[in-house]
Design an enzyme around this catalytic site. Sequence first.
Site, PDB file in Angstrom:
ATOM      1  N   PRO A 227      -0.194  -8.926  -1.546  1.00 53.25           N
ATOM      2  CA  PRO A 227      -0.924  -8.085  -2.507  1.00 53.25           C
ATOM      3  C   PRO A 227      -2.377  -7.846  -2.092  1.00 53.25           C
ATOM      4  CG  PRO A 227      -0.256 -10.185  -3.518  1.00 53.25           C
ATOM      5  CD  PRO A 227       0.315 -10.159  -2.142  1.00 53.25           C
TER       6      PRO A 227
ATOM      7  N   GLU B 250       2.419 -19.111  -2.500  1.00 52.73           N
ATOM      8  CA  GLU B 250       1.117 -18.663  -2.971  1.00 52.73           C
ATOM      9  C   GLU B 250       0.323 -17.961  -1.873  1.00 52.73           C
ATOM     10  OE1 GLU B 250      -0.114 -19.365  -6.237  1.00 52.73           O
ATOM     11  OE2 GLU B 250       1.989 -19.835  -6.575  1.00 52.73           O
TER      12      GLU B 250
ATOM     13  N   ARG C 263      13.261   7.157   6.602  1.00 52.91           N
ATOM     14  CA  ARG C 263      13.644   8.537   6.306  1.00 52.91           C
ATOM     15  C   ARG C 263      12.776   9.547   7.060  1.00 52.91           C
ATOM     16  NH1 ARG C 263      10.482  11.039   2.610  1.00 52.91           N
ATOM     17  NH2 ARG C 263      12.022  12.489   1.802  1.00 52.91           N
TER      18      ARG C 263
ATOM     19  N   ASP D 133       7.506  17.215   0.866  1.00 52.18           N
ATOM     20  CA  ASP D 133       7.608  15.991   0.068  1.00 52.18           C
ATOM     21  C   ASP D 133       6.333  15.818  -0.733  1.00 52.18           C
ATOM     22  OD1 ASP D 133      10.001  15.327   1.252  1.00 52.18           O
ATOM     23  OD2 ASP D 133       9.173  13.761   2.545  1.00 52.18           O
TER      24      ASP D 133
HETATM   25  N1  ADE Z   1       4.001  -9.943  -2.064  1.00 52.32           N
HETATM   26  C1  ADE Z   1       3.769 -10.217  -3.360  1.00 52.32           C
HETATM   27  N2  ADE Z   1       3.275  -9.159  -4.003  1.00 52.32           N
HETATM   28  C2  ADE Z   1       3.194  -8.154  -3.096  1.00 52.32           C
HETATM   29  C3  ADE Z   1       2.756  -6.812  -3.157  1.00 52.32           C
HETATM   30  N3  ADE Z   1       2.286  -6.256  -4.274  1.00 52.32           N
HETATM   31  N4  ADE Z   1       2.801  -6.093  -2.021  1.00 52.32           N
HETATM   32  C4  ADE Z   1       3.247  -6.638  -0.871  1.00 52.32           C
HETATM   33  N5  ADE Z   1       3.657  -7.902  -0.757  1.00 52.32           N
HETATM   34  C5  ADE Z   1       3.640  -8.660  -1.854  1.00 52.32           C
END
Ligand code: ADE
Length: 240
Positions: free
Chosen positions: A87, A114, A152, A167
């Site tokens: 994230p 984590e 794709r 697209d």
């Molecule tokens: N792993 C956990 N959350 C994630 C996300 N939002 N994007 C990519 N990998 C992740």
Amino acid sequence: MRIDYLTLFPEMFEGVLNQSILKRARDKGLLKTQTVNFRDYAHNKHNQVDDYPFGGGQGMVLKPEPIFNAMRQLDTTPQTRVILMTPQGQPFNQKRAESLARAEHLVFICGHYEGYDERIREALVTDEVSVGDYVLTGGELPAMVMTDAIVRLIPDVLGNHVSHEDDSFSSGLLEYPQYTRPRAFEGLEVPEVLLSGNHAHIEQWRHEQSLYRTYLKRPDLLENYPLTDEDKKILERYKR
Ligand code: ADE
């Protein structure tokens, strides 16, 4: 294209890679995939892949050596893109999909705890990518989302003559509305211009609709879109 997935849950990929377009791409030899369970490369007593963080704190951290060992078994080149799913990464979008679709070899590192030992980032990874500002339990679903969006775009995967230029997001605008038969359905009509056979008018109408839609649904996209003077007039008229 070759894609390797470093994961503790290889079975998660089976459904996605064995259906529909991704299956066809594999059958046609345009895509080769391999899942690697990096637990098999944890050469310690309990095949442990995670451990407590130095300095204390909550949660577990993925150990470096299972990932490093698994990477060493892969046939990588200096051009291989090694993508860490996190994230904290750069947001995944169509532009990033287009860039990754030009690579010959991708490796996705899918964590499930984590965090990652920072040395994985420092020594192995070329791209850190997030699929959105929310936290998932692991990188597998993000890797599959990215795979679908990337594969794709590989030439011939969707057929020879499919163009991606229309697209949503490719042009920087959302796609215009589409209709198919019947012409009238439960009192709802197809816009006349689409039946006119006048391709210049149809093009113009579609471009205007793309502008309107983007303005209504995703005005943030217009901030980076090079609006022409004509586009600005179209939008002004629409707003009025
Ligand atoms: N792993 C956990 N959350 C994630 C996300 N939002 N994007 C990519 N990998 C992740």
